[in-house]
Design a protein around this motif. Structure first.
Motif, PDB file in Angstrom:
ATOM      1  N   VAL A   1       0.842  -1.204   0.000  1.00  0.00           N
ATOM      2  CA  VAL A   1       0.000   0.000   0.000  1.00  0.00           C
ATOM      3  C   VAL A   1       0.873   1.249   0.000  1.00  0.00           C
ATOM      4  CG1 VAL A   1      -1.614   1.355   1.378  1.00  0.00           C
ATOM      5  CG2 VAL A   1      -2.006  -1.088   1.054  1.00  0.00           C
ATOM      6  N   GLN A   2       1.948   1.234   0.778  1.00  0.00           N
ATOM      7  CA  GLN A   2       2.846   2.393   0.818  1.00  0.00           C
ATOM      8  C   GLN A   2       3.521   2.608  -0.537  1.00  0.00           C
ATOM      9  OE1 GLN A   2       2.912   4.502   3.447  1.00  0.00           O
ATOM     10  NE2 GLN A   2       1.302   3.132   4.197  1.00  0.00           N
ATOM     11  N   LEU A   3       3.909   1.529  -1.201  1.00  0.00           N
ATOM     12  CA  LEU A   3       4.500   1.640  -2.535  1.00  0.00           C
ATOM     13  C   LEU A   3       3.490   2.226  -3.523  1.00  0.00           C
ATOM     14  CD1 LEU A   3       6.365  -1.807  -2.749  1.00  0.00           C
ATOM     15  CD2 LEU A   3       7.415   0.449  -2.446  1.00  0.00           C
ATOM     16  N   PHE A   4       2.246   1.736  -3.430  1.00  0.00           N
ATOM     17  CA  PHE A   4       1.220   2.247  -4.328  1.00  0.00           C
ATOM     18  C   PHE A   4       0.952   3.723  -4.081  1.00  0.00           C
ATOM     19  CE2 PHE A   4      -3.147   3.449  -5.193  1.00  0.00           C
ATOM     20  CZ  PHE A   4      -3.273   3.090  -6.533  1.00  0.00           C
ATOM     21  N   ASN A   5       0.851   4.110  -2.811  1.00  0.00           N
ATOM     22  CA  ASN A   5       0.554   5.509  -2.492  1.00  0.00           C
ATOM     23  C   ASN A   5       1.606   6.451  -3.072  1.00  0.00           C
ATOM     24  OD1 ASN A   5      -1.692   4.666  -1.099  1.00  0.00           O
ATOM     25  ND2 ASN A   5      -0.788   4.906   0.936  1.00  0.00           N
ATOM     26  N   LYS A   6       2.835   5.989  -3.085  1.00  0.00           N
ATOM     27  CA  LYS A   6       3.913   6.842  -3.599  1.00  0.00           C
ATOM     28  C   LYS A   6       3.740   7.119  -5.087  1.00  0.00           C
ATOM     29  CE  LYS A   6       8.946   7.260  -3.783  1.00  0.00           C
ATOM     30  NZ  LYS A   6      10.247   6.625  -3.419  1.00  0.00           N
ATOM     31  N   ILE A   7       3.436   6.097  -5.873  1.00  0.00           N
ATOM     32  CA  ILE A   7       3.274   6.341  -7.311  1.00  0.00           C
ATOM     33  C   ILE A   7       1.932   7.013  -7.609  1.00  0.00           C
ATOM     34  CG2 ILE A   7       4.816   4.463  -7.945  1.00  0.00           C
ATOM     35  CD1 ILE A   7       2.376   2.810  -8.757  1.00  0.00           C
ATOM     36  N   ARG A   8       0.913   6.724  -6.788  1.00  0.00           N
ATOM     37  CA  ARG A   8      -0.366   7.425  -6.947  1.00  0.00           C
ATOM     38  C   ARG A   8      -0.187   8.928  -6.792  1.00  0.00           C
ATOM     39  NH1 ARG A   8      -3.555   7.064  -1.736  1.00  0.00           N
ATOM     40  NH2 ARG A   8      -1.891   8.580  -1.320  1.00  0.00           N
ATOM     41  N   ASP A   9       0.580   9.336  -5.803  1.00  0.00           N
ATOM     42  CA  ASP A   9       0.749  10.758  -5.522  1.00  0.00           C
ATOM     43  C   ASP A   9       1.546  11.478  -6.606  1.00  0.00           C
ATOM     44  OD1 ASP A   9      -0.672  10.378  -3.225  1.00  0.00           O
ATOM     45  OD2 ASP A   9       1.059  10.385  -1.880  1.00  0.00           O
ATOM     46  N   ASN A  10       2.262  10.730  -7.439  1.00  0.00           N
ATOM     47  CA  ASN A  10       3.033  11.350  -8.521  1.00  0.00           C
ATOM     48  C   ASN A  10       2.242  11.476  -9.815  1.00  0.00           C
ATOM     49  OD1 ASN A  10       5.400  11.756  -7.042  1.00  0.00           O
ATOM     50  ND2 ASN A  10       6.145   9.680  -7.442  1.00  0.00           N
ATOM     51  N   PHE A  11       1.021  10.974  -9.821  1.00  0.00           N
ATOM     52  CA  PHE A  11       0.214  11.036 -11.051  1.00  0.00           C
ATOM     53  C   PHE A  11      -0.440  12.405 -11.201  1.00  0.00           C
ATOM     54  CE2 PHE A  11      -3.867  10.893 -13.193  1.00  0.00           C
ATOM     55  CZ  PHE A  11      -3.550  10.266 -14.383  1.00  0.00           C
ATOM     56  N   THR A  12      -0.286  12.996 -12.362  1.00  0.00           N
ATOM     57  CA  THR A  12      -1.030  14.198 -12.746  1.00  0.00           C
ATOM     58  C   THR A  12      -1.438  14.056 -14.207  1.00  0.00           C
ATOM     59  OG1 THR A  12       0.984  15.397 -13.388  1.00  0.00           O
ATOM     60  CG2 THR A  12       0.176  15.715 -11.123  1.00  0.00           C
ATOM     61  N   PHE A  13      -2.486  14.760 -14.564  1.00  0.00           N
ATOM     62  CA  PHE A  13      -2.975  14.705 -15.945  1.00  0.00           C
ATOM     63  C   PHE A  13      -3.628  16.032 -16.284  1.00  0.00           C
ATOM     64  CE2 PHE A  13      -6.586  14.086 -18.838  1.00  0.00           C
ATOM     65  CZ  PHE A  13      -5.936  13.524 -19.933  1.00  0.00           C
ATOM     66  N   SER A  14      -3.368  16.519 -17.480  1.00  0.00           N
ATOM     67  CA  SER A  14      -4.023  17.745 -17.946  1.00  0.00           C
ATOM     68  C   SER A  14      -4.291  17.633 -19.436  1.00  0.00           C
ATOM     69  CB  SER A  14      -3.165  18.981 -17.648  1.00  0.00           C
ATOM     70  OG  SER A  14      -1.924  18.905 -18.320  1.00  0.00           O
TER      71      SER A  14
END
Length: 301
Positions: free
Chosen positions: A14-27
């Motif tokens: 879960v901690q690994l996932f949260n790290k890459i989730r927080d780096n996602f942006t889209f525009s």
């Protein structure tokens, strides 16, 4: 039999996932002409939260992953058909025709309705993925470089483990019904700006003659139903923003940002004065999950 086995608990995953989730942006932004009207949008979003579950069928499932719309701006433009209103006498004058009247006014032309819906939250209802190991050769590495040269230059080869989505289901944006009031006020102000300077009671009489503003707008745009539902359909389906977002999220997890990575050859001992670092080559890396943990296996050689 594998030479190396590494395990990460479900909490660590879960901690690994949260790290890459927080780096996602889209525009993204786009515009199009639909005949009776034209429309454009500009959006930017990031991800928050999410309930993560590791399954015994070797899949990872993420539910209720929030999509936070940092920017959600929409503009719809249309032509108000030209027509004339007014020309009425309120207080007739038996001798001169009319003491008090409402002048005849002709209006029409383009009207644009800008809407700022930033701050809305929707969600990825469900995302299911499998782990996918990928061997990465840094494109900056030259053919003549040794593994040590590549490490010292900052571009070693790597094993990367990605979350490869089986499917991504994104819920449509829930645009509030109150957007109809915003549209009504913007269009009313635009129509009033077409009038010359007149007393307030005359402006009210002219607007009353035009009729309900929302009915006018819905008639011009061909809207059947509620305006907020029409706007959601315009963004999610006509512009295909729903599919675009699902693809962007799938591509991000599947190919752009690994959930974990290993340098290859893997450093075992750091360099010391007079000695080079000790590194072991990693081969046949595999990654799996069960309900308790993520397991990575590999061979040396």
């Amino acid at each position: 039999m594998s030479h190396i086995t590494i395990a990460a608990s479900s909490n660590a995953f879960v901690q690994l996932f949260n790290k890459i989730r927080d780096n996602f942006t889209f525009s993204k932004s786009d515009s199009a002409n639909f005949g009776p009207f034209s429309a454009s949008y500009s959006v930017a979003m990031h991800l928050e939260g999410g309930n993560i579950q590791l399954n015994n069928d070797d899949t990872v499932e993420v539910k209720h992953l929030k999509i936070v719309w940092d920017t959600l701006k929409v503009q719809v433009c249309f032509n108000l058909p030209g027509f004339c209103i007014g020309g009425w006498c309120l207080i007739p004058d038996p001798w001169n025709g009319c003491l008090v009247g409402i002048p005849k006014i002709c209006i029409g032309g383009p009207i644009c309705v800008p809407l700022n819906l930033s701050g809305l939250v929707s969600e990825v209802n469900d995302l299911k993925a499998r782990l996918k190991p990928v061997y990465f050769v840094d494109p900056a590495r030259t053919a003549s470089e040794t593994d040590l040269d590549a490490e010292l230059a900052g571009h070693p080869n790597k094993w990367r483990i990605f979350l490869d989505p089986v499917f991504v289901h994104v819920d449509p944006i829930d645009i509030p019904a109150s957007v109809a009031n915003i549209i009504e006020n913007i269009v009313r102000d635009a129509i009033e700006s077409m009038f010359p300077i007149l007393p307030g009671f005359i402006v009210d009489a002219l607007l009353a003659a035009i009729g309900p503003i929302l009915d006018l707008v819905k008639g011009i745009l061909g809207i059947v139903g509620e305006i907020n539902d029409w706007l959601t359909d315009l963004l999610m389906n006509t512009f295909d923003l729903l599919g675009i977002i699902e693809t962007a999220i799938a591509d991000y997890f599947a190919a752009k940002t690994p959930i974990y990575e290993f340098e290859d050859p893997y450093p075992v001992l750091d360099a010391k004065p007079g000695l080079i670092p000790v590194k072991i080559p990693i081969r046949n890396l595999a990654s799996h999950v069960n309900s308790q943990e993520m397991i990575v296996t590999a061979n040396v050689g």
